[in-house]
Design an enzyme around this catalytic site. Sequence first.
Site, PDB file in Angstrom:
ATOM      1  N   GLU A 266      45.361  30.517  41.273  1.00 56.54           N
ATOM      2  CA  GLU A 266      45.880  29.351  40.570  1.00 56.54           C
ATOM      3  C   GLU A 266      47.397  29.259  40.771  1.00 56.54           C
ATOM      4  OE1 GLU A 266      43.889  29.018  36.740  1.00 56.54           O
ATOM      5  OE2 GLU A 266      45.872  28.831  35.859  1.00 56.54           O
ATOM      6  N   ARG A 297      41.216  26.326  33.343  1.00 56.47           N
ATOM      7  CA  ARG A 297      40.230  26.435  34.431  1.00 56.47           C
ATOM      8  C   ARG A 297      38.929  25.684  34.175  1.00 56.47           C
ATOM      9  NH1 ARG A 297      41.378  32.765  35.978  1.00 56.47           N
ATOM     10  NH2 ARG A 297      43.370  32.248  36.921  1.00 56.47           N
ATOM     11  N   HIS A 364      33.871  33.732  38.370  1.00 58.79           N
ATOM     12  CA  HIS A 364      35.071  34.539  38.530  1.00 58.79           C
ATOM     13  C   HIS A 364      35.230  35.619  37.467  1.00 58.79           C
ATOM     14  CE1 HIS A 364      39.221  35.456  39.423  1.00 58.79           C
ATOM     15  NE2 HIS A 364      39.661  34.970  38.281  1.00 58.79           N
TER      16      HIS A 364
HETATM   17  C1  LIG Z   1      40.077  37.903  43.151  1.00 55.72           C
HETATM   18  C2  LIG Z   1      40.565  38.042  41.744  1.00 55.72           C
HETATM   19  C3  LIG Z   1      41.854  37.662  41.417  1.00 55.72           C
HETATM   20  C4  LIG Z   1      42.307  37.794  40.109  1.00 55.72           C
HETATM   21  N1  LIG Z   1      43.587  37.447  39.799  1.00 55.72           N
HETATM   22  C5  LIG Z   1      44.057  37.636  38.550  1.00 55.72           C
HETATM   23  C6  LIG Z   1      45.400  37.399  38.216  1.00 55.72           C
HETATM   24  O1  LIG Z   1      46.225  37.026  39.064  1.00 55.72           O
HETATM   25  N2  LIG Z   1      45.813  37.594  36.949  1.00 55.72           N
HETATM   26  C7  LIG Z   1      44.967  38.034  35.967  1.00 55.72           C
HETATM   27  O2  LIG Z   1      45.390  38.203  34.823  1.00 55.72           O
HETATM   28  N3  LIG Z   1      43.665  38.296  36.266  1.00 55.72           N
HETATM   29  C8  LIG Z   1      43.205  38.126  37.522  1.00 55.72           C
HETATM   30  N4  LIG Z   1      41.891  38.402  37.810  1.00 55.72           N
HETATM   31  C9  LIG Z   1      41.047  39.018  36.778  1.00 55.72           C
HETATM   32  C10 LIG Z   1      41.381  40.504  36.660  1.00 55.72           C
HETATM   33  O3  LIG Z   1      41.880  40.975  37.873  1.00 55.72           O
HETATM   34  C11 LIG Z   1      40.159  41.336  36.292  1.00 55.72           C
HETATM   35  O4  LIG Z   1      39.601  40.829  35.118  1.00 55.72           O
HETATM   36  C12 LIG Z   1      40.580  42.772  36.054  1.00 55.72           C
HETATM   37  O5  LIG Z   1      41.264  43.294  37.166  1.00 55.72           O
HETATM   38  C13 LIG Z   1      39.429  43.693  35.699  1.00 55.72           C
HETATM   39  O6  LIG Z   1      39.965  44.979  35.541  1.00 55.72           O
HETATM   40  P1  LIG Z   1      39.122  46.164  34.915  1.00 55.72           P
HETATM   41  O7  LIG Z   1      39.999  47.362  34.854  1.00 55.72           O
HETATM   42  O8  LIG Z   1      38.481  45.710  33.668  1.00 55.72           O
HETATM   43  O9  LIG Z   1      37.984  46.377  35.983  1.00 55.72           O
HETATM   44  P2  LIG Z   1      38.021  46.621  37.572  1.00 55.72           P
HETATM   45  O10 LIG Z   1      39.370  46.619  38.128  1.00 55.72           O
HETATM   46  O11 LIG Z   1      37.008  45.702  38.144  1.00 55.72           O
HETATM   47  O12 LIG Z   1      37.490  48.100  37.663  1.00 55.72           O
HETATM   48  C14 LIG Z   1      36.151  48.427  37.330  1.00 55.72           C
HETATM   49  C15 LIG Z   1      35.965  49.913  37.530  1.00 55.72           C
HETATM   50  O13 LIG Z   1      34.658  50.268  37.123  1.00 55.72           O
HETATM   51  C16 LIG Z   1      34.079  51.121  38.076  1.00 55.72           C
HETATM   52  N5  LIG Z   1      32.630  50.986  38.028  1.00 55.72           N
HETATM   53  C17 LIG Z   1      31.882  49.862  38.026  1.00 55.72           C
HETATM   54  N6  LIG Z   1      30.572  50.200  37.987  1.00 55.72           N
HETATM   55  C18 LIG Z   1      30.511  51.553  37.981  1.00 55.72           C
HETATM   56  C19 LIG Z   1      29.464  52.513  37.955  1.00 55.72           C
HETATM   57  N7  LIG Z   1      28.180  52.166  37.927  1.00 55.72           N
HETATM   58  N8  LIG Z   1      29.800  53.826  37.977  1.00 55.72           N
HETATM   59  C20 LIG Z   1      31.087  54.229  38.012  1.00 55.72           C
HETATM   60  N9  LIG Z   1      32.106  53.368  38.022  1.00 55.72           N
HETATM   61  C21 LIG Z   1      31.818  52.049  38.004  1.00 55.72           C
HETATM   62  C22 LIG Z   1      34.653  50.660  39.406  1.00 55.72           C
HETATM   63  O14 LIG Z   1      34.571  51.682  40.370  1.00 55.72           O
HETATM   64  C23 LIG Z   1      36.099  50.343  39.002  1.00 55.72           C
HETATM   65  O15 LIG Z   1      36.889  51.510  39.054  1.00 55.72           O
HETATM   66  C24 LIG Z   1      41.432  38.285  39.112  1.00 55.72           C
HETATM   67  C25 LIG Z   1      40.135  38.659  39.447  1.00 55.72           C
HETATM   68  C26 LIG Z   1      39.700  38.523  40.741  1.00 55.72           C
HETATM   69  C27 LIG Z   1      38.275  38.898  41.036  1.00 55.72           C
END
Ligand SMILES: Cc1cc2nc3c(=O)[nH]c(=O)nc-3n(C[C@H](O)[C@H](O)[C@H](O)COP(=O)(O)OP(=O)(O)OC[C@H]3O[C@@H](n4cnc5c(N)ncnc54)[C@H](O)[C@@H]3O)c2cc1C
Length: 607
Positions: A266, A297, A364
Site C-alpha cells: 500500500e 483496505r 492477506h
Molecule cells: C507480503 C506481506 C507484506 C506485509 N507488509 C506489512 C507491512 O508493511 N506492515 C505491516 O504492519 N504488516 C505487514 N504485513 C503483515 C505482517 O507482516 C504479518 O502479519 C506479520 O509479519 C506476522 O508475523 P508473526 O510473527 O505473527 O508471524 P510470521 O512472521 O508469519 O511467523 C510465523 C512463525 O510461525 C512458524 N510456524 C508456523 N507453523 C508452524 C508449525 N507448524 N511448526 C512450527 N513453526 C510454525 C513459522 O516457521 C514462523 O516462524 C505483511 C504481510 C505480508 C504477507
Amino acid sequence: MADISTGNVRVEEFDVVIVGAGGAGLAAAVQTGQAKLKTAVISEVYPTRSHTVSAQGGINAALANMDEDYWIWHMYDTVKGADYLGDQDAIEYFTKNAPKTILELEHWGMPFSRTEEGKIYQRAFGGQMRNFGEDIAHRACAVADRSGHSLLHTLFERTLRPDIAPYVSYYSEYYAMELFRDEETGAAVGVLAWDMVNGGFHLFIGYAVIFATGGNTRNFRTNTNAHVNAGIGWTMCLKAGLPVKDPEFVQFHPTGIYGVGNLITEGVRGEGGYLLNSKGERFMKKYAPHVLDLASRDVVSRSMAMEVMEGRGVGPKKDHCLLKLDHLGRDFIMDKLPGIWELAYKFVGVDCTKEPIPVQPTAHYHMGGIPTNVNAEVVTYDGEKEIPVPGLYAAGECACPSVHGSNRLGCNSLLDLVVTGKLAGANAAKWIIEDKPVFPNPPIEFVADKYGKETIERVKAYFDGGPGTIKMDDIWEDMRDTMQENMSVFRIEKMMAKEVEILKGYEEKFKEVGLTDKSHTFNTELAEIFDLESLIYVSRVETEAALARKESRGAHSRDDYPERDDANWMKHTFATMGKDGNVEIQYVPVRTKPLTAPTFQPKKRVY
Ligand SMILES: Cc1cc2nc3c(=O)[nH]c(=O)nc-3n(C[C@H](O)[C@H](O)[C@H](O)COP(=O)(O)OP(=O)(O)OC[C@H]3O[C@@H](n4cnc5c(N)ncnc54)[C@H](O)[C@@H]3O)c2cc1C
C-alpha cells in the site's frame, strides 16, 4: 534418527516454549531470554525466513517526524478502521506504546530510512489520518520497502546478544503439531513437534507456551502468505478445546499482483501511486472522494470488485485493475520502492517505471485469532467474563487482542507483533518468576506416556500405511477455489452455506489421504498433510462465523445485510470446535471503554 516405530520420543524441559520465530515469537524470546528463562523457540523454517521478512511498507507510530501527529489520532484511526469492533482499551495501549516501541527498535539497530534531517522516514498509508480524519498522515516508519526484513533481523540479532543467547535455544525446522494442557487445571504444559531434518518426535515441556504462528490465508486461491502460514496455532487451540475469536474477518489487500497474488505494498499508493479501471479512470474518486486510493483496505478492495462487476475491469477477462506509479519517476521508485519494482518485473514482466502493474484483491491477513487479553494471555469466555488459560499466551497475527477489529489498517500489524510479542514474553516471565507455578507434569521419564500418543500413532500409521485413496493436492486445489469463490470480498448467504457443506466433504475426504513419501528426512509431504488439515479447520470456523454474522462490517460484507448493525452486532465471535465436529459460537461484547481516553462512539465510516 529417532525411531518412531518403537514410540521413541525425545523429551526436553524448558521454562518457556515459543512456537513461531517471526516478529512476534522473537519479540517474546527477547523478553524471556532477558529474564534468564530457559526458552525453546520452535519454527518450521529458520527464524529469518518467517513471513515477517516479506513485510514491505512499514510500521506505524505517531512520531510526528513528517507532520504533526499524536497517538490519540492513531487510536481514532485504528478504532474507525476496525469498524468499531476493536476493543478500545487494547487499541489505546497499542497506539500509546507505538512511539516507544519504534525508538527501542531504532536503538537496537533497525536501519530505518531517513529524512533529510536524519529523522526516521514516515510514509502515508491507508486510513492513517491527522486530526481525526481531516488530512492524510505520514505515520508508517519505513526501511525502503523492506521494513519487515529489517525488523525481523533486528529482533533475531537481539536474541543473539551475549546476555540473552545462552537462554534461547532455536529449534528450526521443527513442525509443531499438538498443544498439551493439564487435565485438571487446563494449564498449557507443552507442545509436540516433528523434527523435520532428522525425523522423529520431540516433546517440549514448559511452564508457559507462547503461540506466535502467524497468518493463515493459504486456504484462498489468491493470497500473499508464505508457505508456512497454515494457521497451525489456531488449529492446535481448536483441537485443545479453546476458541478462535472473530474468524470471519479475512482481509483482502487491494493490490496483489494479478494472477499470482504477491503483494504490492500500500506504500505505493502512500507515495502517490493510484488505481485505474479499463477506461483509464481513477475510480477511487467515486468511492472515497476525500482520501481516494488511501481509504482503508476493505473499502478499496470492494471498490475494485465493483469496477470489475460493472464491466470496467482490465484485460481480456476484464477481471482486474491497474496500479500506476511510473509518474513517480525511476529514481524515486528505485530508492523508496525497489522491492516492488523487482516483484512486478520478476512475476509479470512489468517494468513499473514505465507501465502500470496489473492488480487484484488478494487474501492477506487475519484480523481474528486466538483470543488474548491485554496481558497477551489466551482467554476463554464463561458467558460473563474472560478467563485466562494458565500458562498460555499468544502474540502476532495468530492472536486476537482485538486491536484490528473487523479491518486492520496497513502497518498496524508489524507494530502488533512487537507490542504483543513483548507483552507475551514479559508476562510469561513475570508469571513464572513471581507466581512460581508448579509443574503438573509427571517426572520427565514418564511424560511421553502421558502426552501426544494419539498424534504419534497417527503419524506412525501414515508411515506404515499406503498412499491413501485421495491425493492431498486434490483437496488443496479444490479448497482454494471454493473458498475464493464463496468467501471472498463480497459474501452471499447461499454461497457461504454451500461452502460449509463443501468443507464437511473435504473433512471426510481428508480421512482417505495417505503418505507417499516415507522418508524421515525433510518429509515436506507430512508437514503439508498437517497444514491441509489445519486450513480445513480454519476455513470451517471462518465460514460458519461469517454465515452467522448477519450484518456487514469491515472486511465482512454481505449482500443480504449490507449495513453495519451496531444494535445487534457490537460483539465478538468466539468459535470452538465441538467434540462432534460442529462449530459452536458464543458472542462476547466489544469493550468500548478505553484505559484513559474518551470512548470513540460508532459513526458511519467514510473516507
Ligand atoms: C507480503 C506481506 C507484506 C506485509 N507488509 C506489512 C507491512 O508493511 N506492515 C505491516 O504492519 N504488516 C505487514 N504485513 C503483515 C505482517 O507482516 C504479518 O502479519 C506479520 O509479519 C506476522 O508475523 P508473526 O510473527 O505473527 O508471524 P510470521 O512472521 O508469519 O511467523 C510465523 C512463525 O510461525 C512458524 N510456524 C508456523 N507453523 C508452524 C508449525 N507448524 N511448526 C512450527 N513453526 C510454525 C513459522 O516457521 C514462523 O516462524 C505483511 C504481510 C505480508 C504477507
